[in-house]
Design a protein around this motif. Structure first.
Motif, mmCIF file in Angstrom:
data_model
loop_
_atom_site.group_PDB
_atom_site.id
_atom_site.type_symbol
_atom_site.label_atom_id
_atom_site.label_comp_id
_atom_site.label_asym_id
_atom_site.label_seq_id
_atom_site.Cartn_x
_atom_site.Cartn_y
_atom_site.Cartn_z
ATOM 1 N N GLY A 286 0.819 -1.211 0.000
ATOM 2 C CA GLY A 286 0.000 0.000 0.000
ATOM 3 C C GLY A 286 0.849 1.256 0.000
ATOM 4 N N ALA A 287 1.867 1.305 0.837
ATOM 5 C CA ALA A 287 2.741 2.474 0.876
ATOM 6 C C ALA A 287 3.471 2.657 -0.449
ATOM 7 N N HIS A 288 3.886 1.552 -1.045
ATOM 8 C CA HIS A 288 4.577 1.624 -2.332
ATOM 9 C C HIS A 288 3.616 2.130 -3.410
ATOM 10 N N ALA A 308 -1.675 -5.421 -2.498
ATOM 11 C CA ALA A 308 -1.926 -5.127 -1.084
ATOM 12 C C ALA A 308 -3.267 -5.694 -0.642
ATOM 13 N N VAL A 309 -4.303 -5.444 -1.431
ATOM 14 C CA VAL A 309 -5.641 -5.931 -1.080
ATOM 15 C C VAL A 309 -5.705 -7.452 -1.152
ATOM 16 N N ALA A 310 -4.997 -8.028 -2.118
ATOM 17 C CA ALA A 310 -5.002 -9.488 -2.239
ATOM 18 C C ALA A 310 -4.418 -10.144 -0.984
ATOM 19 N N HIS A 311 -3.422 -9.522 -0.396
ATOM 20 C CA HIS A 311 -2.792 -10.081 0.807
ATOM 21 C C HIS A 311 -3.598 -9.795 2.071
ATOM 22 N N ASP A 312 -4.315 -8.681 2.099
ATOM 23 C CA ASP A 312 -5.088 -8.325 3.303
ATOM 24 C C ASP A 312 -6.468 -7.806 2.880
ATOM 25 N N PRO A 313 -7.323 -8.695 2.372
ATOM 26 C CA PRO A 313 -8.608 -8.261 1.791
ATOM 27 C C PRO A 313 -9.574 -7.683 2.822
ATOM 28 N N LYS A 322 -7.509 1.437 -2.729
ATOM 29 C CA LYS A 322 -7.571 0.820 -4.064
ATOM 30 C C LYS A 322 -8.655 1.491 -4.915
ATOM 31 N N TYR A 323 -9.783 1.771 -4.308
ATOM 32 C CA TYR A 323 -10.867 2.410 -5.042
ATOM 33 C C TYR A 323 -10.400 3.749 -5.619
ATOM 34 N N ARG A 324 -9.665 4.520 -4.828
ATOM 35 C CA ARG A 324 -9.217 5.830 -5.285
ATOM 36 C C ARG A 324 -8.128 5.714 -6.342
ATOM 37 N N ILE A 325 -7.162 4.822 -6.104
ATOM 38 C CA ILE A 325 -6.058 4.686 -7.070
ATOM 39 C C ILE A 325 -6.562 4.149 -8.400
ATOM 40 N N ASP A 326 -7.512 3.212 -8.364
ATOM 41 C CA ASP A 326 -8.030 2.649 -9.608
ATOM 42 C C ASP A 326 -8.671 3.698 -10.503
ATOM 43 N N ARG A 327 -9.085 4.841 -9.926
ATOM 44 C CA ARG A 327 -9.764 5.851 -10.718
ATOM 45 C C ARG A 327 -8.841 6.989 -11.133
#
Length: 329
Positions: A286-288, A308-313, A322-327
């Protein structure tokens, strides 16, 4: 006595037994007189008695007194100058002259113990081969528990040094010898030796190599694992990898941190350990991802936050990120 000594070296039939005995008696009296005047001059007395013994090798009193002089001189060296090797030379000479002398045997045991302790160390001051021989001699003289413990310890050190140098057969052999010498061990030394090598090597790395580069520590811990790929050994490696990952994370070396944590995840044996490492991977990925997003490298950021989400869903913060970065475009 000096005249008779010189006469004995000249060509010809040599001294008669009577003259030789007379010279030896003179040497004995001279040695006693010297010690009466200078009671700590055992070296001087020994020199006189050596001449006397050369004149009459079978002279009982000369042999006994020379043995006693050697023993007392050795005691002085052992206690004052601490030259244990020289003390042992003198004591072995004393016992060759008087094998049943209890004083010489007592001094020999003390000097052996001092010299054995002196060289039972790692590094330039140690001599583990000599130490092994000395502890073995001590156990033959007196099978005291402390002597046996010294032998076990130095054999373990020899196993450790062999393992560090990647001499596998030697490491296992010395460890098996240590177990065989240990009266408290009741199992099969050959079967148990590899596991003990693993433990000793890993403990040494953890205790003594804390300031060494991680690659060096990691290589030795991996080597320890080849002796015993047990859950305990894997647990040690996992903890070291996680600790090094944390240092890398604090230094913003995210790629190095995630590589170590991914390796730790593969080695982890319990569900709890896997879950904890997964959370740590979530934090690092996440930090990366945030760093890449700030640098407008959005595709890389999306890949990282996905990991990150895959490891800690179950982490809502990561899902929101993730929602913000994906957009981002």
């Amino acid at each position: 006595m000096e005249c008779l000594t010189r006469a004995g070296t000249l060509p010809g039939p040599g001294l008669t037994p009577e003259l030789a005995a007379l010279g030896a008696d003179a040497g004995l009296r001279a040695a006693r007189a010297l010690l009466k005047e200078h009671d700590d001059d055992q070296a001087g007395a020994a020199a006189l008695l050596e001449q006397a013994l050369a004149l009459s090798p079978g002279h009982r009193e000369v042999r006994e007194n020379l043995g006693a002089a050697y023993a007392q001189h050795a005691r002085k060296i052992n206690n004052e100058t601490k030259d244990y090797r020289q003390a042992l030379v003198l004591l072995r000479k004393a016992l060759a002259l008087a094998p049943d002398d209890p004083t010489a045997r007592h001094f020999l045991e003390a000097a052996l113990r001092n010299r054995a302790n002196e060289v039972s160390v790692l590094g330039p001051d140690g001599d583990l081969v000599e130490a092994t021989e000395l502890w073995q001699e001590l156990t033959r003289l007196d099978d005291d528990p402390d002597h046996r413990a010294g032998l076990v310890y130095v054999l373990q050190l020899r196993s450790l040094t062999a393992a560090i140098a990647d001499r596998r057969t030697e490491a296992v052999t010395h460890m098996a010898e240590a177990l065989a010498a240990d009266e408290e061990f009741t199992g099969d030394p050959d079967a148990e030796a590899p596991r003990r090598v693993s433990v000793v090597l890993a403990n040494h790395v953890l205790e003594k190599y804390q300031d060494r580069p991680f690659d060096e520590r990691a290589s030795l811990l991996r080597r320890a694992q080849t002796y015993d790929d047990s859950p305990d050994m894997r647990g040690v490696i996992v903890n070291v990898w996680r600790s090094e990952a944390a240092r890398n994370f604090e230094a913003d070396r995210f790629t190095d941190a995630t590589l170590l944590l991914e390796q730790a995840l593969q080695m982890a044996m319990t569900a709890d350990a896997k879950a904890n490492i997964g959370k740590e991977l979530g934090v690092v990925y996440g930090a990366h991802a945030v760093r890449k997003a700030n640098a407008r490298r959005f595709q890389e950021a999306r890949t990282l936050i996905g990991r990150a989400v895959a490891h800690d869903p179950n982490d809502s913060g990561l899902r929101s990120l993730k929602y913000r970065i994906d957009r981002l475009r």
